[in-house]
Design an enzyme around this catalytic site. Sequence first.
Site, PDB file in Angstrom:
ATOM      1  N   THR A 136       0.830  -1.205   0.000  1.00 37.24           N
ATOM      2  CA  THR A 136       0.000   0.000   0.000  1.00 37.24           C
ATOM      3  C   THR A 136       0.862   1.250   0.000  1.00 37.24           C
ATOM      4  OG1 THR A 136      -1.561   1.291   1.356  1.00 37.24           O
ATOM      5  CG2 THR A 136      -0.118  -0.221   2.521  1.00 37.24           C
ATOM      6  N   ASP A 137       0.322   2.327  -0.556  1.00 33.15           N
ATOM      7  CA  ASP A 137       1.053   3.600  -0.512  1.00 33.15           C
ATOM      8  C   ASP A 137       1.130   4.169   0.903  1.00 33.15           C
ATOM      9  OD1 ASP A 137      -1.611   4.332  -0.214  1.00 33.15           O
ATOM     10  OD2 ASP A 137      -1.607   5.846  -1.795  1.00 33.15           O
TER      11      ASP A 137
END
Length: 340
Positions: free
Chosen positions: A125-126
């Site tokens: 995930t960012d």
Amino acid sequence: MKICVTGGAGFIGSVMVNYLVKNYPEDYIVNLDKLTYAGNLENCKEVENEPNYKFVKGDIADREFIFKLFEEEKFDVIINFAAETHVDRSVEFPDEFVRTNVIGTTTLLDACKQYGIRRYHQVSTDEVYGDLPLDRPDLFFTETTPIHASSPYSAAKASADLFVMAYHRTFNIPVTISRCSNNYGQNQFPEKLIPLMISRATAGEALPVYGDGANVRDWLHVEDHCKAIDLIVRYGRVGEVYNIGGHNERTNLQVVKTILEAVGADESLIKYVKDRPGHDRRYAIDPTKIETELGWKPTYNFDTGIRQTIKWYLDNEDWWKRIISGEYQNYFKEMYKDRV
């Protein structure tokens, strides 16, 4: 290839499973899911009787189970979606996130080391990058942005990423990692922002918005995300991280107002609530690397994608109402009682 998709009954994982089964009939897809509260086998109903599909119920953190499964199935590829993902839950129960996101990942990696693998892909995930300031729209996350997690959820995912790269360097396991922005689309569990707001707006209930609603997210359609992962698994360079983003930045408040307009509800339903602890302000991804190396481009823009998504939820009220009532959890018992 024999591909194991962990967390394949969840939101993104199920879209990946359906995509692989339908588009690669020569491959064999094993859907491994623990079926916790967010796992819903109804999401894979379209492919459950296909000859190149199999469901296995199990926990990626159960070492004995995973090693036995690897020995029996002899997987070529692992795509690891299995994770606790809801940030609010991570604030309340961080130990659950460590068990699944960290110990589960290292268990899979140990099995890969023991039995061999052509590719291990970690879906990340960012949020591992932390956040960006609202007053610097010129800044974006790149693959070289330092990890700076803000929540127990993102800390657990960041830790898993570090283990993946460490196993690559130490044990020469062929790995890749993808870090994506916020996903949206059909079949997303109703605790997440978009389906939560749709379900509450259609019922005329208050829509809780954290803080001032100015937090910015880059929205990525789930189908675009899964196509990107497929490209990375098949053609991405071993040992590399690829960011996947949609260039669709919106504030949370903009998203909520879009939903209210689409369902014909009044903005008076918006209720501002106390902000989440450590709430990141802005996420924004630069996807240049995957676009340049692998030729990936998102096919959805947010304005059209969100309206299609809202329409799907309005047309499929039975689906999310079954989840809210808890009835969806009976599906496994009904459909697989004679198979396990």
